[in-house]
Design an enzyme around this catalytic site. Structure first.
Site, mmCIF file in Angstrom:
data_model
loop_
_atom_site.group_PDB
_atom_site.id
_atom_site.type_symbol
_atom_site.label_atom_id
_atom_site.label_comp_id
_atom_site.label_asym_id
_atom_site.label_seq_id
_atom_site.Cartn_x
_atom_site.Cartn_y
_atom_site.Cartn_z
ATOM 1 N N GLY A 114 52.262 22.432 48.390
ATOM 2 C CA GLY A 114 51.099 23.309 48.525
ATOM 3 C C GLY A 114 51.400 24.603 49.279
ATOM 4 O O GLY A 114 51.077 25.697 48.778
ATOM 5 N N ASP A 146 50.148 13.623 45.281
ATOM 6 C CA ASP A 146 49.871 12.231 45.681
ATOM 7 C C ASP A 146 49.573 11.390 44.442
ATOM 8 O O ASP A 146 50.069 10.268 44.303
ATOM 9 C CB ASP A 146 48.656 12.174 46.618
ATOM 10 C CG ASP A 146 48.912 12.863 47.944
ATOM 11 O OD1 ASP A 146 50.035 12.725 48.461
ATOM 12 O OD2 ASP A 146 48.002 13.541 48.443
ATOM 13 N N GLY A 201 53.280 19.115 51.402
ATOM 14 C CA GLY A 201 52.406 19.697 52.411
ATOM 15 C C GLY A 201 53.120 20.295 53.609
ATOM 16 O O GLY A 201 54.255 20.776 53.518
ATOM 17 N N LYS A 226 45.476 10.618 48.802
ATOM 18 C CA LYS A 226 46.586 9.714 49.192
ATOM 19 C C LYS A 226 46.162 8.249 49.087
ATOM 20 O O LYS A 226 46.870 7.437 48.497
ATOM 21 C CB LYS A 226 47.004 9.990 50.639
ATOM 22 C CG LYS A 226 48.181 10.939 50.708
ATOM 23 C CD LYS A 226 48.538 11.275 52.140
ATOM 24 C CE LYS A 226 48.300 12.735 52.378
ATOM 25 N NZ LYS A 226 48.989 13.633 51.430
ATOM 26 N N LYS A 286 56.790 10.040 48.553
ATOM 27 C CA LYS A 286 56.039 11.260 48.273
ATOM 28 C C LYS A 286 56.204 12.190 49.463
ATOM 29 O O LYS A 286 55.987 11.814 50.612
ATOM 30 C CB LYS A 286 54.559 10.964 48.016
ATOM 31 C CG LYS A 286 53.800 12.198 47.507
ATOM 32 C CD LYS A 286 53.239 13.049 48.614
ATOM 33 C CE LYS A 286 52.735 14.397 48.146
ATOM 34 N NZ LYS A 286 51.874 15.065 49.157
HETATM 35 N N1 LIG Z 1 41.139 9.082 58.596
HETATM 36 C C1 LIG Z 1 42.086 10.032 58.560
HETATM 37 N N2 LIG Z 1 43.282 9.788 59.138
HETATM 38 C C2 LIG Z 1 44.259 10.723 59.103
HETATM 39 N N3 LIG Z 1 44.151 11.934 58.511
HETATM 40 C C3 LIG Z 1 42.989 12.227 57.916
HETATM 41 C C4 LIG Z 1 41.912 11.294 57.913
HETATM 42 N N4 LIG Z 1 40.875 11.844 57.262
HETATM 43 C C5 LIG Z 1 41.279 13.070 56.877
HETATM 44 N N5 LIG Z 1 42.549 13.324 57.262
HETATM 45 C C6 LIG Z 1 43.282 14.564 56.979
HETATM 46 O O1 LIG Z 1 44.240 14.337 55.957
HETATM 47 C C7 LIG Z 1 45.343 15.231 56.188
HETATM 48 C C8 LIG Z 1 46.537 14.820 55.335
HETATM 49 O O2 LIG Z 1 46.324 15.249 54.028
HETATM 50 P P1 LIG Z 1 47.003 16.601 53.468
HETATM 51 O O3 LIG Z 1 46.816 17.695 54.464
HETATM 52 O O4 LIG Z 1 46.518 16.828 52.096
HETATM 53 O O5 LIG Z 1 48.525 16.148 53.472
HETATM 54 P P2 LIG Z 1 49.781 16.580 52.559
HETATM 55 O O6 LIG Z 1 49.726 18.067 52.529
HETATM 56 O O7 LIG Z 1 50.924 15.979 53.299
HETATM 57 O O8 LIG Z 1 49.593 15.977 51.195
HETATM 58 C C9 LIG Z 1 45.512 15.161 57.677
HETATM 59 O O9 LIG Z 1 46.227 16.239 58.220
HETATM 60 C C10 LIG Z 1 44.053 15.132 58.162
HETATM 61 O O10 LIG Z 1 43.608 16.452 58.356
HETATM 62 C C1 LIG Z 2 45.997 19.930 41.026
HETATM 63 C C2 LIG Z 2 46.564 20.260 42.384
HETATM 64 O O1 LIG Z 2 45.830 20.445 43.323
HETATM 65 N N1 LIG Z 2 47.905 20.333 42.466
HETATM 66 C C3 LIG Z 2 48.596 20.645 43.679
HETATM 67 C C4 LIG Z 2 50.075 20.340 43.466
HETATM 68 C C5 LIG Z 2 50.919 20.449 44.705
HETATM 69 C C6 LIG Z 2 50.598 19.398 45.753
HETATM 70 O O2 LIG Z 2 49.851 18.463 45.563
HETATM 71 O O3 LIG Z 2 51.278 19.616 46.931
HETATM 72 P P1 LIG Z 2 51.070 18.907 48.353
HETATM 73 O O4 LIG Z 2 51.495 17.490 48.226
HETATM 74 O O5 LIG Z 2 51.972 19.712 49.191
HETATM 75 O O6 LIG Z 2 49.617 19.051 48.705
HETATM 76 C C7 LIG Z 2 48.421 22.131 44.066
HETATM 77 O O7 LIG Z 2 48.304 22.980 43.182
HETATM 78 O O8 LIG Z 2 48.448 22.425 45.278
#
Ligand SMILES: Nc1ncnc2c1ncn2[C@@H]1O[C@H](COP(=O)(O)OP(=O)(O)O)[C@@H](O)[C@H]1O
Ligand SMILES: CC(=O)N[C@@H](CCC(=O)OP(=O)(O)O)C(=O)O
Length: 249
Positions: free
Chosen positions: A39, A151, A7, A209, A4
């Site tokens: 995103g 995720d 972000g 995640k 995966k």
């Molecule tokens: N216990 C934790 N350990 C690590 N990161 C965490 C934790 N709790 C919250 N986070 C947050 O989760 C974020 C990762 O999720 P996200 O920003 O949605 O990632 P992505 O965009 O790669 O899907 C980290 O940058 C951090 O801000």
């Molecule tokens: C329903 C929902 O929230 N969908 C996400 C899909 C993209 C995504 O998840 O992207 P990242 O892995 O970069 O966060 C969105 O619209 O942002």
């Protein structure tokens, strides 16, 4: 093996190309499937049109007019990424019913809950030596697009294929005391993750995640690892269980 990718870890073109090369290098030993979000790319396209979106419980509220922009942004990224991985085919969940979903909650608009993954198509591509690169848009019962958190989509694909998954993100893994890097947990059990969710030391973007990881494990995936996509070389180490946080049943 499912990877995966999404972000902040995807924002820099140089970094993205380096990660794509690392995914391609796995092909000697594994059959990778890439599931991606994007995103920041969605945000950019919305902003260019003067549109703003709101998140509820980590999910983007997606009315139909936003759905078109979300899909367009992810489709464009999908083609770029599949080209960068090479020997790959870029697909969205609408192709050949790869990801089928239903409306999760009408209050969220066109946000979906996955009901079915067409694992056969993925296996056919893998059997032909092609890496599927899958964008997180599903097809709904009405034949129109549904927006799926990437995720969640990746976890569902790992569960359907019964394979391990690596989530590449912008932190080194799950920290027991975020943001202290010294508190990185190299290994977590399901019970520890559930404690983290209940007590709140797993928060924000880490919640979907770990939930997707638990979902994949429940459906038979052998492991789920959360690791950094911000540094070159981490992916191979994460696959070997030598980097990131590995969650086991
Ligand atoms: N216990 C934790 N350990 C690590 N990161 C965490 C934790 N709790 C919250 N986070 C947050 O989760 C974020 C990762 O999720 P996200 O920003 O949605 O990632 P992505 O965009 O790669 O899907 C980290 O940058 C951090 O801000
Ligand atoms: C329903 C929902 O929230 N969908 C996400 C899909 C993209 C995504 O998840 O992207 P990242 O892995 O970069 O966060 C969105 O619209 O942002």
């Amino acid at each position: 093996m499912i990877i995966k990718y999404g972000g902040n870890a995807m924002k820099s073109p140089q970094l993205r190309r380096a990660v794509a090369a690392e995914i391609a290098a796995l092909r000697g030993e594994y059959l990778p499937v890439v599931v991606h979000g994007g995103g920041p790319f969605i945000e950019r396209e919305l902003a260019a049109r003067g549109l703003v979106s709101e998140f509820r419980n980590g999910l983007r509220v997606t009315p139909p007019e936003l759905m078109d922009v979300v899909e367009m942004a992810l489709c464009a990224l999908n083609k770029r990424l599949s080209q960068e991985v090479g020997q790959a085919v870029g697909l969205m969940g609408r192709d050949s019913q790869l990801l089928q979903a239903e409306i999760l909650d009408p209050a969220l608009g066109r946000v979906g809950r996955i009901t079915e993954v067409n694992a056969e198509l993925l296996q056919t591509l893998l059997g032909a030596g092609i890496t599927p690169v899958l964008g997180c848009i599903a097809v709904g019962p009405d034949g129109d697009a549904l927006n799926i958190n990437a995720d969640t989509a990746a976890g569902a694909v790992a569960g359907a294929l019964g394979q391990g998954i690596v989530f590449l993100t912008d932190v080194d893994g799950v920290y027991r005391a975020y943001p202290d890097p010294a508190s990185l947990a190299p290994h977590l059990t399901r019970a520890e993750v559930e404690d983290g969710l209940a007590s709140g030391w797993i928060a924000g973007g880490m919640i979907p995640k770990v939930r997707a990881a638990l979902d994949a494990l429940e459906r038979g995936a052998p492991f789920a690892t959360i690791a950094s996509g911000m540094t070159a070389g981490v992916l191979a180490a994460a696959v070997r269980g030598e980097a990131g946080t590995r969650i086991t049943p």
